[in-house]
Design a protein around this motif. Structure first.
Motif: not given
Length: 366
Positions: A24-27, A43-46
């Motif tokens: 996911s892009s978020s936690d 988290n694929t963003t962080s």
């Protein structure tokens, strides 16, 4: 260098092919419900990676297992340090704050002082901060403390109206203060709320099902309960409930075993406990302990008995053990008692307060 497919026998080319993993892009949040403990979240963003270490629906704990720090867990309205503030002492109104370590036994230790001496106040907390609201002189004072340290309370803000003998509870984010007496024979149904981590005046939440003071409250991370008290005449056996994260008036939950005022409350994540109080002649002060299951609705059930009769006490918990103090009784009024919340049985001695007094309020955290 071998790739993931080589290491796993050529059957899996990436983590996306693993069962029990979410990308996911978020936690995740504590309300993100996995299929089981051990489920992975990336988290694929962080790039932060979490694994679920406690799969309790709506209250999950996600532990960070990547290079980052911290975990995602539900807010807490409890802790290992129990704190009592204010009260009525032989010398008059008290500003004393005491504390104990709930998992142990022993006498209380001085914590500091409230901003002013008062009794018949209410208290609630999150994991870090405790608040004390209301006064016996119908004041609107709200104080706060940092529970893990010791020191004097600091001004938080004001209630919407001055109140004596309200009740307060929390879901670990929002503190809710309900009922009380606004002067003379004027009883309040008003429920106020605050965000515990900030400092500000309270806002309107809704109303109890009946106006009353001298009631008790307890909560888990979703629902708050208000029980007993004094309406315009006699004592009440009413138990109300609210959903703390929303704002709306209370709904009927059930009834106490018998009508009482000046009772105390505490809770675990599942069970609410009400203790002591005053009822009608010829009994007057009681040694009752009752319990309910917070997530359901229904009448209270007998839990056991206090070591002696007494009312006007308050309690807190670490969700396993409940501690109670501030009893108005003819015997030892500095007593602290304890129960194991998940079981039923009589209370036993814990230790003593630093100053004998009753009509305090209590919370926990740290």
């Amino acid at each position: 260098m071998s790739n993931l497919s080589d290491l796993l026998g050529g059957t899996i080319s990436s983590l996306n092919d693993l069962g029990g993993a979410t990308f996911s892009s978020s936690d995740p949040s504590y309300s993100t419900n996995p299929s089981a403990t051990g489920e992975l979240w990336v988290n694929t963003t962080s790039g932060e990676t979490y694994i679920c270490t406690d799969a309790t629906a709506g209250a999950n704990i996600w532990t960070n297992v990547g290079d980052g720090t911290g975990m995602v867990k539900p807010p807490q309205w409890y802790g290992e340090r129990g704190v009592w503030g204010g009260g009525s002492a032989s010398s008059g109104d008290s500003n004393v704050i005491d504390y104990v370590t709930i998992a142990t036994t022993g006498n209380a230790t001085d914590f500091g002082d409230l901003t002013l001496s008062r009794n018949t106040l209410s208290s609630c907390s999150n994991e870090a901060r405790g608040i004390f609201a209301g006064t016996n002189s119908y004041g609107n004072t709200i104080d706060y403390i940092t529970i893990s340290t010791t020191g004097n309370a600091i001004d938080f803000g004001d209630l919407s109206a001055g109140k004596s003998a309200p009740a307060a509870c929390s879901n670990g984010v929002r503190g809710v203060i309900g009922g009380g007496r606004t002067g003379g024979s004027f009883y309040s149904a008003t429920i106020d709320y605050v965000t515990i981590s900030t400092t500000a005046n309270s806002d309107s939440f809704g109303n109890l099902t009946i106006a009353r003071s001298g009631l008790a409250s307890c909560a888990n991370d979703t629902r708050g309960l208000f029980a007993g008290g004094v309406p315009s005449s006699g004592q009440s056996d009413v138990i109300d409930y609210i959903t703390i994260a929303t704002t709306s008036s209370a709904t009927d939950f059930g009834n106490l075993v018998r009508a009482k005022n000046d009772i105390g409350g505490l809770s675990s994540a599942t069970r609410g406990v009400f203790f002591g109080g005053d009822t009608t002649a010829p009994t007057y002060e009681t040694d009752d302990i009752e319990y309910v299951t917070i997530a359901s609705t229904g009448n209270a059930t007998d839990f056991g008995n206090l070591t002696d009769v007494g009312g006007r006490a308050s309690g807190s918990s670490n969700t396993t053990r409940g501690v109670m103090a501030g009893f108005y009784r003819s015997g030892r009024v500095n007593v602290i008692e304890k129960i194991t919340i998940a079981s039923t049985g009589n209370a036993t001695d814990f230790g003593d307060l630093t100053v004998s007094r009753y009509e305090m309020s209590a919370c926990s955290g740290g």
